[in-house]
Scaffold this motif. Structure first.
Motif: not given
Length: 753
Positions: A390-397, A616-617, A622-625
């Motif tokens: 989750t943290i990695l995905a949020m950081g990248i996106t 976080i969840p 929003c960060t992903l999309i």
């Protein structure tokens, strides 16, 4: 007031009378609001913005800039329909009470203006006259002609009637309606009105049916589904009635309030009914509405409050439709909460579903419970990995979100095959660019330069602007003046210049009547109309910057014109400001929603750390999309801008319900893993149901041709789906791991419970 008192027969009667008695007012307000829709992109910014003030200043000095261009296939110099249509448009409209004011104050044709240029005093050769009209009244083929009509105050007040008048007059002149081509800012607003209203009329019923069928499927009771449906429809109509009774008009953005209210209230009602199901299953039908009321009040109140915070954060927007959407959306959500907590327990007490309750109590453990126990074991066993991913995905996106861009252009709001976009394309190909930038040269009153020198300055400025990349055509008073001398004055042509000055002075009134010169308290205002393409992908910000870079040095170098300045007005500066403001509002409203909800969660959980972790969840979807949209370079418009804050407010509902049951499990002596499993069994099914109802109920609108509604529906569905995944995967992983200790009630809280 306690639920037990609310549910006595006397109070049930009062509640029913209140709802039934208010309904005629609600219905009347909803109907009036529905038919009062008005849209115009140029009205999106508030009056105190510099760009809006300049546009208002321009309209005050030169009159309204609302112009319609009308042409048709085969329209040429000798087309008899041109003078007929021009004359018909400026006539008063017959009515039963006499005559209504004309919807157009002036209508001019290409042949009419050509004749003016060719007759005395100008006596321009035909080829030169046509050259002066090319790109704004005559096409590149030097034959295709058109008509321009200036909209009157009556036409501005009723733009739909003005556009319909053009088609009606064209048909009366013998033209086929489908061959008539019309463009201009007046048409833009009417087109948005029609396509957005058509979309809601077409898909609103489908959304109602989808939500009702899903509710019936999930609750397995027609009676319960019908009670939820009644409360949701009531709130939907109440949302529109609020707009009417507060003196506002509906617009393409506010129209979504009705559908959003319906799905959000349905979602909240489903949560309440699931508490009712739990009460019936554990203690029986008798007293179940009261127990459900007590159990659901706090989590549902908190969930609705955070949803209202998400919507309310939009009120900081400087884009007027978005700010209004935020105000009315927050009001509808909170009012809807009150309605479902008054209506549903009362109705369930009055008409208890006895057969459904008996069937429910006789059933063994549901398959859903078995699934959630299995799913709980998987999530809790991999809690650490889930948190890390989750943290990695949020950081990248999150990094990619920087690539998000906004748009307020008409061509990005309507589908390419819509009539208005096709008309713009035809006119820009056969006549010239249509989107206006008005540059006004303000020459101070104390300046003593002759009218010839002033017109020469205007012409130099016009020629400079014409050379700017992205500019199509340019028009100024020089287009209606005799040929101006080129180069510095010499002794030989001194006499000709004196004669020319006299001639220009004698026709000064003509330039004023044509709308290219105004005498004001500031001095003389000389107007240069620049037309830029609507159809091509022009970077308006870069183009305006290039204009400034050319004009400012030119004016600064003029020794005879100390203090002269250029004011940039018109549609392009306003559209560009709207685009910039959309991006600013997206960031500011989302940050405000995030801070408000995070603070609320921290207060609720009595822990700053728990408040931050609980976000976080909710931040992940929003960060992903939006990160993916940034990567793809997708431009977002007014509908998409609203989704981030709204989705954040809605997504946190699931987190609140899950954390509430987790803490109750801890209070009962469970360890964190067992408490997570307990939460799954108590609220996960309701979370899935409410997310599916909200998401699929809105997804229906993705079939709309109106891009903001289409994009709003798709993004809300995607964001809610991602939020559901985050709530049933990421939230439990955080609670089951070492970080879960921050969510546990303090010993004193346990004792209080």
């Amino acid at each position: 007031m306690e639920s037990s008192r609310l549910l006595t027969s006397r109070f049930r009667l009062l509640i029913f009378l209140l709802f039934v008695g208010c309904y005629p007012l609600v219905l009347h307000g909803a109907i009036q609001a529905w038919f009062s829709t008005a849209n115009r992109v140029l009205d999106w910014l508030p009056a105190d913005f510099e760009e809006t003030e300049k546009l208002m200043w321009f309209a005050h000095q030169f009159g309204s800039d609302e112009i319609l261009m009308v042409s048709w296939i085969g329209c040429g110099w000798a087309d008899p329909h041109l003078p007929q249509l021009a004359d018909a448009l400026v006539q008063p409209i017959p009515s039963e009470e006499g005559e209504s004011p004309a919807l157009f104050r002036v209508a001019l044709t290409s042949p009419q203006i050509l004749e003016e240029l060719m007759k005395p005093p100008l006596r321009l050769p035909r080829d030169e006259a046509i050259e002066r009209l090319q790109g704004w009244l005559v096409g590149p083929d030097r034959t295709t002609s058109c008509l321009i009509a200036l909209v009157s105050e009556a036409g501005i007040h009723d733009r739909k009637a003005a556009v319909d008048r053009v088609y009606a007059c064209a048909e009366a002149c013998g033209l086929d309606r489908k061959d008539v081509i019309v463009a201009g800012s007046t048409v833009d607003g009417v087109a948005i009105d029609r396509i957005s209203l058509d979309a809601l009329l077409e898909f609103n019923g489908a959304s109602l049916v989808v939500c009702f069928l899903l509710t019936w499927l999930f609750l397995r009771s027609f009676r319960l589904a019908l009670l939820v449906f009644v409360s949701a429809v009531y709130c939907q109509q109440l949302g529109m009635a609020m707009v009417y009774y507060t003196g506002r008009q509906m617009d393409s953005v506010l129209l979504m309030i009705a559908s959003l209210a319906y799905v959000l209230v349905t979602s909240g009602a489903v949560h309440l009914v699931n508490y009712y199901i739990d009460a019936v299953r554990t203690h029986g039908l008798e007293g179940a509405p009261r127990r459900a009321f007590h159990a659901a009040l706090l989590p549902c109140l908190l969930a609705s409050t955070t949803t209202a915070m998400g919507l309310g954060s939009l009120t900081v927007s400087k884009i007027i439709p978005i700010a209004r959407f935020g105000w009315y959306g927050a009001a509808v959500v909170l009012t809807g909460l009150a309605i479902i907590f008054l209506w549903l327990p009362t109705a369930l007490e009055q008409w208890p579903p006895r057969r459904w309750a008996a069937r429910l109590r006789s059933e063994p453990t549901s398959r859903a419970d078995d699934f959630w126990r299995w799913w709980s074991r998987i999530v809790t066993s991999h809690a650490g990995k889930i948190c890390l991913i989750t943290i990695l995905a949020m950081g990248i996106t999150g990094w990619a979100v920087r690539g998000v861009r906004t748009t307020a252009r008409l061509h990005d709001l309507l589908p390419p095959d819509s009539r208005v976009i096709q008309d713009y394309g035809w006119l820009e190909e056969h006549i010239g660019p249509l989107v206006p930038v008005e540059i006004v040269l303000v020459i101070p009153r104390e300046n003593r330069a002759s009218i010839l020198d002033r017109l020469l300055l205007v012409e130099r400025a016009r020629m400079t602007l014409e050379g700017v990349e992205g500019v199509g055509s340019t028009i100024s008073a020089a287009n209606f003046a005799p040929a101006l001398p080129a180069g510095p004055a010499s002794i030989r042509d001194r006499g000709r210049r004196i004669a020319l000055r006299r001639q220009l002075d004698s026709h000064r009134k003509d330039y004023i009547e044509a709308g290219y010169l105004v005498d004001s308290s500031e001095g003389e205002l000389w107007r240069i109309s620049v037309r830029v393409p609507a159809h091509a992908r022009v970077d308006y910000a870069a183009m305006l910057a290039r204009m400034r870079e050319k004009i400012d040095p030119l004016l600064a170098a003029e020794e005879k014109f100390s203090g002269v300045r250029a004011e940039f007005c018109g549609g392009v500066p306003l559209i560009q400001k709207a685009q910039e403001q959309l991006l600013t509002d997206l960031i500011e409203s989302f940050l405000l929603a995030f801070v408000l909800i995070a603070v609320a969660m921290a207060i609720l959980l009595r822990s700053l750390v728990a408040g931050a972790l609980s976000m976080i969840p909710n931040l992940l979807p929003c960060t992903l999309i939006f990160g993916v949209m940034g990567w793809l370079g997708t431009k977002i418009e007014i509908g998409a801008v609203m989704t981030a804050s709204v989705a954040l407010g809605v997504a946190v509902d699931g987190t609140l319900h899950f954390v509430t049951w987790f803490r109750r499990g801890i209070e009962q002596g469970m360890n964190r893993r067992d408490a997570v499993c307990f939460s799954y069994s108590r609220c996960a099914t309701a979370m899935v149901q409410s997310s599916m109802i909200c998401g699929l109920g809105l997804l229906v609108f993705s079939a709309s041709d109106f891009v903001p509604i289409h994009r709003f529906a798709w993004l809300m569905f995607t964001l809610l789906a991602a939020a559901l995944v985050a709530d049933v995967v990421v939230t439990p992983a955080i609670l089951a791991g070492p970080l879960g200790r921050y969510f546990e009630p303090h010993p004193r809280q346990r004792g209080d419970g």
